[in-house]
Design an enzyme around this catalytic site. Structure first.
Site, PDB file in Angstrom:
ATOM      1  N   SER A 141       0.869  -1.169   0.000  1.00  0.00           N
ATOM      2  CA  SER A 141       0.000   0.000   0.000  1.00  0.00           C
ATOM      3  C   SER A 141       0.920   1.238   0.000  1.00  0.00           C
ATOM      4  O   SER A 141       2.121   1.094  -0.171  1.00  0.00           O
ATOM      5  CB  SER A 141      -0.851  -0.098   1.252  1.00  0.00           C
ATOM      6  OG  SER A 141      -1.634   1.006   1.388  1.00  0.00           O
ATOM      7  N   LEU A 142       0.364   2.419   0.200  1.00  0.00           N
ATOM      8  CA  LEU A 142       1.210   3.621   0.280  1.00  0.00           C
ATOM      9  C   LEU A 142       0.938   4.329   1.600  1.00  0.00           C
ATOM     10  O   LEU A 142      -0.193   4.344   2.079  1.00  0.00           O
ATOM     11  CB  LEU A 142       0.859   4.585  -0.858  1.00  0.00           C
ATOM     12  CG  LEU A 142       1.349   4.252  -2.263  1.00  0.00           C
ATOM     13  CD1 LEU A 142       0.674   5.155  -3.284  1.00  0.00           C
ATOM     14  CD2 LEU A 142       2.859   4.381  -2.355  1.00  0.00           C
ATOM     15  N   GLU A 179       3.212  11.697  -9.602  1.00  0.00           N
ATOM     16  CA  GLU A 179       2.205  11.084 -10.495  1.00  0.00           C
ATOM     17  C   GLU A 179       0.833  11.300  -9.886  1.00  0.00           C
ATOM     18  O   GLU A 179       0.718  11.499  -8.678  1.00  0.00           O
ATOM     19  CB  GLU A 179       2.427   9.561 -10.578  1.00  0.00           C
ATOM     20  CG  GLU A 179       3.733   9.170 -11.196  1.00  0.00           C
ATOM     21  CD  GLU A 179       4.024   7.675 -11.050  1.00  0.00           C
ATOM     22  OE1 GLU A 179       3.113   6.896 -10.693  1.00  0.00           O
ATOM     23  OE2 GLU A 179       5.168   7.294 -11.301  1.00  0.00           O
ATOM     24  N   ASP A 219      -7.731   6.549  -8.875  1.00  0.00           N
ATOM     25  CA  ASP A 219      -8.659   5.916  -7.939  1.00  0.00           C
ATOM     26  C   ASP A 219      -9.350   4.729  -8.616  1.00  0.00           C
ATOM     27  O   ASP A 219     -10.502   4.811  -9.018  1.00  0.00           O
ATOM     28  CB  ASP A 219      -9.694   6.957  -7.489  1.00  0.00           C
ATOM     29  CG  ASP A 219     -10.432   6.483  -6.255  1.00  0.00           C
ATOM     30  OD1 ASP A 219     -10.037   5.460  -5.678  1.00  0.00           O
ATOM     31  OD2 ASP A 219     -11.421   7.148  -5.874  1.00  0.00           O
ATOM     32  N   TYR A 253       2.265   1.696 -13.664  1.00  0.00           N
ATOM     33  CA  TYR A 253       3.115   2.615 -12.914  1.00  0.00           C
ATOM     34  C   TYR A 253       4.355   1.970 -12.303  1.00  0.00           C
ATOM     35  O   TYR A 253       5.134   2.635 -11.626  1.00  0.00           O
ATOM     36  CB  TYR A 253       2.327   3.391 -11.856  1.00  0.00           C
ATOM     37  CG  TYR A 253       1.548   2.556 -10.861  1.00  0.00           C
ATOM     38  CD1 TYR A 253       2.183   1.690  -9.996  1.00  0.00           C
ATOM     39  CD2 TYR A 253       0.167   2.673 -10.771  1.00  0.00           C
ATOM     40  CE1 TYR A 253       1.476   0.942  -9.082  1.00  0.00           C
ATOM     41  CE2 TYR A 253      -0.554   1.929  -9.853  1.00  0.00           C
ATOM     42  CZ  TYR A 253       0.109   1.062  -9.006  1.00  0.00           C
ATOM     43  OH  TYR A 253      -0.599   0.323  -8.111  1.00  0.00           O
ATOM     44  N   LYS A 275       7.388   9.809  -5.728  1.00  0.00           N
ATOM     45  CA  LYS A 275       8.296   8.661  -5.643  1.00  0.00           C
ATOM     46  C   LYS A 275       9.742   9.112  -5.809  1.00  0.00           C
ATOM     47  O   LYS A 275      10.011  10.042  -6.569  1.00  0.00           O
ATOM     48  CB  LYS A 275       7.981   7.659  -6.757  1.00  0.00           C
ATOM     49  CG  LYS A 275       6.568   7.146  -6.727  1.00  0.00           C
ATOM     50  CD  LYS A 275       6.266   6.241  -7.915  1.00  0.00           C
ATOM     51  CE  LYS A 275       4.823   5.758  -7.814  1.00  0.00           C
ATOM     52  NZ  LYS A 275       4.411   4.956  -8.955  1.00  0.00           N
ATOM     53  N   LYS A 311      -2.894  12.871  -0.055  1.00  0.00           N
ATOM     54  CA  LYS A 311      -4.329  12.709  -0.311  1.00  0.00           C
ATOM     55  C   LYS A 311      -4.994  14.077  -0.374  1.00  0.00           C
ATOM     56  O   LYS A 311      -4.697  14.956   0.423  1.00  0.00           O
ATOM     57  CB  LYS A 311      -4.967  11.895   0.823  1.00  0.00           C
ATOM     58  CG  LYS A 311      -4.346  10.532   1.022  1.00  0.00           C
ATOM     59  CD  LYS A 311      -4.889   9.527   0.064  1.00  0.00           C
ATOM     60  CE  LYS A 311      -6.228   9.043   0.551  1.00  0.00           C
ATOM     61  NZ  LYS A 311      -6.671   7.864  -0.184  1.00  0.00           N
ATOM     62  N   CYS A 348     -30.512   0.710  27.602  1.00  0.00           N
ATOM     63  CA  CYS A 348     -30.346   0.143  26.264  1.00  0.00           C
ATOM     64  C   CYS A 348     -31.635   0.314  25.462  1.00  0.00           C
ATOM     65  O   CYS A 348     -32.707  -0.096  25.915  1.00  0.00           O
ATOM     66  CB  CYS A 348     -29.986  -1.342  26.371  1.00  0.00           C
ATOM     67  SG  CYS A 348     -30.004  -2.171  24.769  1.00  0.00           S
ATOM     68  N   CYS A 351     -29.665  -9.579  25.261  1.00  0.00           N
ATOM     69  CA  CYS A 351     -30.294  -8.415  24.616  1.00  0.00           C
ATOM     70  C   CYS A 351     -30.573  -8.773  23.155  1.00  0.00           C
ATOM     71  O   CYS A 351     -29.675  -9.239  22.436  1.00  0.00           O
ATOM     72  CB  CYS A 351     -29.346  -7.223  24.701  1.00  0.00           C
ATOM     73  SG  CYS A 351     -29.833  -5.861  23.636  1.00  0.00           S
TER      74      CYS A 351
HETATM   75  S1  IVH Z   1       2.765   3.242  -6.539  1.00  0.00           S
HETATM   76  C1  IVH Z   1       4.477  -0.243  -3.570  1.00  0.00           C
HETATM   77  N1  IVH Z   1       1.527   4.897  -8.111  1.00  0.00           N
HETATM   78  O1  IVH Z   1      -2.686   3.558  -4.591  1.00  0.00           O
HETATM   79  C2  IVH Z   1       3.206   0.464  -3.874  1.00  0.00           C
HETATM   80  N2  IVH Z   1       0.203   3.582  -6.664  1.00  0.00           N
HETATM   81  O2  IVH Z   1      -2.973   3.730  -1.706  1.00  0.00           O
HETATM   82  C3  IVH Z   1       3.443   1.336  -5.034  1.00  0.00           C
HETATM   83  N3  IVH Z   1      -2.205   3.940  -6.899  1.00  0.00           N
HETATM   84  O3  IVH Z   1      -2.546   0.130  -4.015  1.00  0.00           O
HETATM   85  C4  IVH Z   1       2.221   1.965  -5.493  1.00  0.00           C
HETATM   86  N4  IVH Z   1      -2.094   5.444  -8.494  1.00  0.00           N
HETATM   87  O4  IVH Z   1      -3.187   0.828  -6.333  1.00  0.00           O
HETATM   88  C5  IVH Z   1       1.387   3.969  -7.162  1.00  0.00           C
HETATM   89  N5  IVH Z   1       0.588   6.400  -9.594  1.00  0.00           N
HETATM   90  C6  IVH Z   1       0.449   5.480  -8.663  1.00  0.00           C
HETATM   91  C7  IVH Z   1      -0.821   5.088  -8.186  1.00  0.00           C
HETATM   92  C8  IVH Z   1      -0.902   4.131  -7.167  1.00  0.00           C
HETATM   93  C9  IVH Z   1      -2.907   4.738  -7.718  1.00  0.00           C
HETATM   94  C10 IVH Z   1      -2.818   3.054  -5.888  1.00  0.00           C
HETATM   95  C11 IVH Z   1      -2.222   1.684  -5.835  1.00  0.00           C
HETATM   96  C12 IVH Z   1      -2.034   1.374  -4.375  1.00  0.00           C
HETATM   97  C13 IVH Z   1      -2.802   2.465  -3.708  1.00  0.00           C
HETATM   98  C14 IVH Z   1      -2.202   2.792  -2.365  1.00  0.00           C
END
Ligand code: IVH
Length: 606
Positions: A3-4, A40, A44, A152, A220, A244, A338, A361
């Site tokens: 995830s990020l 980047e 969504d 990506y 990144k 975000k 309750c 309950c």
């Molecule tokens: S890089 C190692 N780049 O965001 C993880 N993720 O919140 C590298 N996502 O599950 C992810 N656009 O599906 C990356 N330009 C982008 C993205 C991206 C959407 C999604 C991705 C990830 C989620 C995490």
């Protein structure tokens, strides 16, 4: 798939940059100041991994829980922006591409327009439409829905890179483009803080003008060697961060407040308000979480409130606009008793929770039952909260074990329940006895025992008695189990100390419900079902008794393997109503064909 980590403002991003500088400086033993970044858009959609062998697309998977996703190869092959063969002169032995599948806003509108015309339920937003499409059984539907994909990230064998020299993320994006993938054109190299500010500010507004949803910006580290040095935490790479966008907020008028009692007895205030559009869906209810949040908000009748979606998913109330309050309006009060059973509520200061502690309950029991029958627990198709309410009303049921005393006569008293659905329901209830031990443990709805924890516990303790003994003993080895902390140990201890729960187990057992690891039982009783053990099944057409998922689960429970397509190794084709072309193919290949009736016999259900 990782995830990020999230940042919620530009300062969080700058702090992350300082940390990256520090970590790299430590590693290189010199001060690293200028780090080139790539910005980047955060698309969504749904994360996908694609695997190529010698340049040919071999398989595709969804993100799932990060470790294990769904195999969606056949559907992915219908996405035009994903090449089936890489456009390269020299193909690497293997190559993995990650990216985001999504549906454009325009396609989304068309999909929903036709769903409306066909009286089908509308998708809430493009992301859900995309996820639903990827899960479709018929790849032709995917083709029609016009899914798209931005790549990506790419991985390939070390020895492949020697001549190509793709040492930067930016070059790798170019490489992906040359392979035939679609790359998001709004990515940018970032050399300093000014460029970073510009990019983030620009997209915060401009995101409304593009034809797909983005929920932020991903920053990144450009150099792949630096990325390798920085590595990953448990959950996310240290070399990237997602900024975000702030959640969309709208104001509306409060209508009423409900106080819901959940299966753990916790009382949650929930507000009903005039419906508003929020992040792509219509919302009219939002949680106020707990009594502390409720008191802080200080909501009065007729108040104007501001709502938003937390993490773009769960609606919540941000604040009350006090300036618009009507004079002499009454404040909403948290109940002392309750709302479901009338017993005095108990305030747990440490958890900021207000609880009903009356184990009988009806609200708690209804919640427990709803959890028991849910997909990831006992998966009893045909029962939802509505039927549970009706069964309580008709006094057919008071606790979970009463489910296993239901019969045709009793169920006939329920409105709109025909003979066929009653039979299906009784069969689903009976079948649930054969679920795996970890699912049964999860189904009990013990506080803090989610699916993963239940699985981990079930690997260590092979039946409920050994788990009970350990939970009640002071010197147990529970804390050695992966992911189990004091909170869970305490919860297990409380659960097994409660006589109502012990009675529930006893009653269920007396109705033939066992809390034992089936594999052990199988070995003991030599119960391996040879009709299923390691046999390969393919399903076509619709079945009356099972949904597709419940059938797959059933076959796997019996030791069988379910495949999507037929080949010489297939042992059985299960053919329901309106079978597809697979039926003819099975005949050609001389594969055993099972009608639903034959299948029930094999499963010893008929
Ligand atoms: S890089 C190692 N780049 O965001 C993880 N993720 O919140 C590298 N996502 O599950 C992810 N656009 O599906 C990356 N330009 C982008 C993205 C991206 C959407 C999604 C991705 C990830 C989620 C995490």
């Amino acid at each position: 798939l990782y995830s990020l980590d999230n940042a919620f403002n530009i300062n969080d991003v700058k702090e992350w940059i300082s940390k990256v500088q520090r970590l790299l400086s430590e590693s290189y033993n010199e001060i690293i100041k200028e780090i080139i970044l790539v910005a980047e858009l955060k698309i969504d959609g749904n994360a996908i991994a694609l695997k190529y062998e010698n340049g040919i697309l071999k398989n595709a998977a969804t993100r799932g829980d990060g470790r294990e996703g769904e195999d969606i190869t056949n559907n992915i092959k219908r996405i035009k922006s994903i090449p089936l063969k890489l456009r390269l002169k020299q193909q690497p032995k293997w190559l993995e591409v990650r990216g985001e599948a999504f549906i454009s806003n325009k396609s989304f509108e068309i999909i929903n327009k036709y769903r409306k015309l066909n009286n089908e339920q509308l998708f809430a937003n493009p992301r859900n439409a995309c996820a639903g499409s990827l899960r479709q059984l018929d790849p032709k539907v995917v083709a029609k829905r016009n899914l798209d994909f931005f790549a990506y990230q790419v991985y390939f064998p070390d020895d492949y890179d020697i001549e190509n020299n793709y040492i930067d993320h930016w070059d790798r994006l170019e490489f992906l483009k040359n392979c035939g993938f679609k790359i998001n054109e709004y990515s940018s190299l970032i050399h300093n803080e000014f460029e970073l500010d510009d990019y983030c500010n620009l997209w915060q507004n401009k995101r409304q003008q593009i034809d797909f949803d983005t929920d932020g910006v991903v920053i990144k580290v450009n150099n792949i060697k630096d990325q390798d040095i920085l590595g990953f935490t448990q959950k996310a790479p240290r070399w990237a961060i997602a900024l975000k966008y702030p959640a969309e907020e709208v104001s509306t008028k409060i209508q009423s407040l409900d106080f819901q009692v959940g299966r753990s007895g916790n009382v949650t205030p929930v507000a009903n308000f005039d419906p508003v559009q929020l992040a792509g869906t219509t919302v009219s209810r939002a949680t106020l979480h707990n009594i502390d949040r409720f008191e802080n908000l200080d909501i009065h009748e007729f108040d104007t409130i501001v709502v938003r979606k937390a993490g773009e998913i769960i609606p919540e109330i941000v604040r009350v606009i006090k300036e618009l309050r009507i004079k002499q309006s009454n404040k909403f009060n948290f109940p002392i008793y309750c709302p479901a059973c009338g017993k005095k509520l108990f305030r747990n200061e440490s958890e900021a929770a207000t609880k009903c502690i009356n184990q009988v309950c009806p609200a708690i029991q209804k919640g427990l039952l709803n959890h028991w029958v849910s997909k990831s627990a006992m998966n009893i198709d045909g029962i939802g909260m509505k039927i549970i309410e009706q069964m309580f009303e008709a006094k057919l049921i008071k606790t979970i074990d009463d489910l296993y005393s239901l019969n045709i006569e009793k169920l006939k008293s329920i409105e709109r329940m025909g003979e066929k659905s009653i039979n299906n329901l009784l069969l689903a209830i009976e079948t649930s006895k054969k679920k795996s031990w970890n699912k049964k443990l999860y189904a009990l709805g013990i506080d803090h025992i989610g699916e993963v924890t239940a699985k981990n516990i079930s690997l260590e303790f092979k039946n409920i008695e050994s788990l009970r003994d350990a939970s009640l003993s002071k010197e147990n080895n529970l804390s050695e189990i992966n992911g189990i902390g004091l909170e869970i140990i305490d919860s297990l201890n409380n659960w097994f100390l409660n006589n109502d729960n012990l009675n529930l187990i006893k009653n269920l057992q007396s109705k033939g419900f066992e809390f034992v690891d089936k594999d052990i039982k199988k070995l003991k009783n030599k119960e391996i079902n040879d009709n299923f053990h390691e046999k390969q099944f393919v399903i076509t057409g619709t079945l009356g008794t099972f949904t597709r998922n419940s059938l797959i689960e059933k076959i796997e429970e019996e030791g069988g393997i379910v495949k999507n397509s037929l080949n010489k190794k297939t042992n059985y084709l299960i053919a329901g109503e309106k079978p597809g072309s697979k039926l003819n193919k099975a005949k050609e290949l001389n594969i055993n064909i099972l009608k639903e009736e034959d299948l029930l016999k094999l499963l010893n259900l008929k």
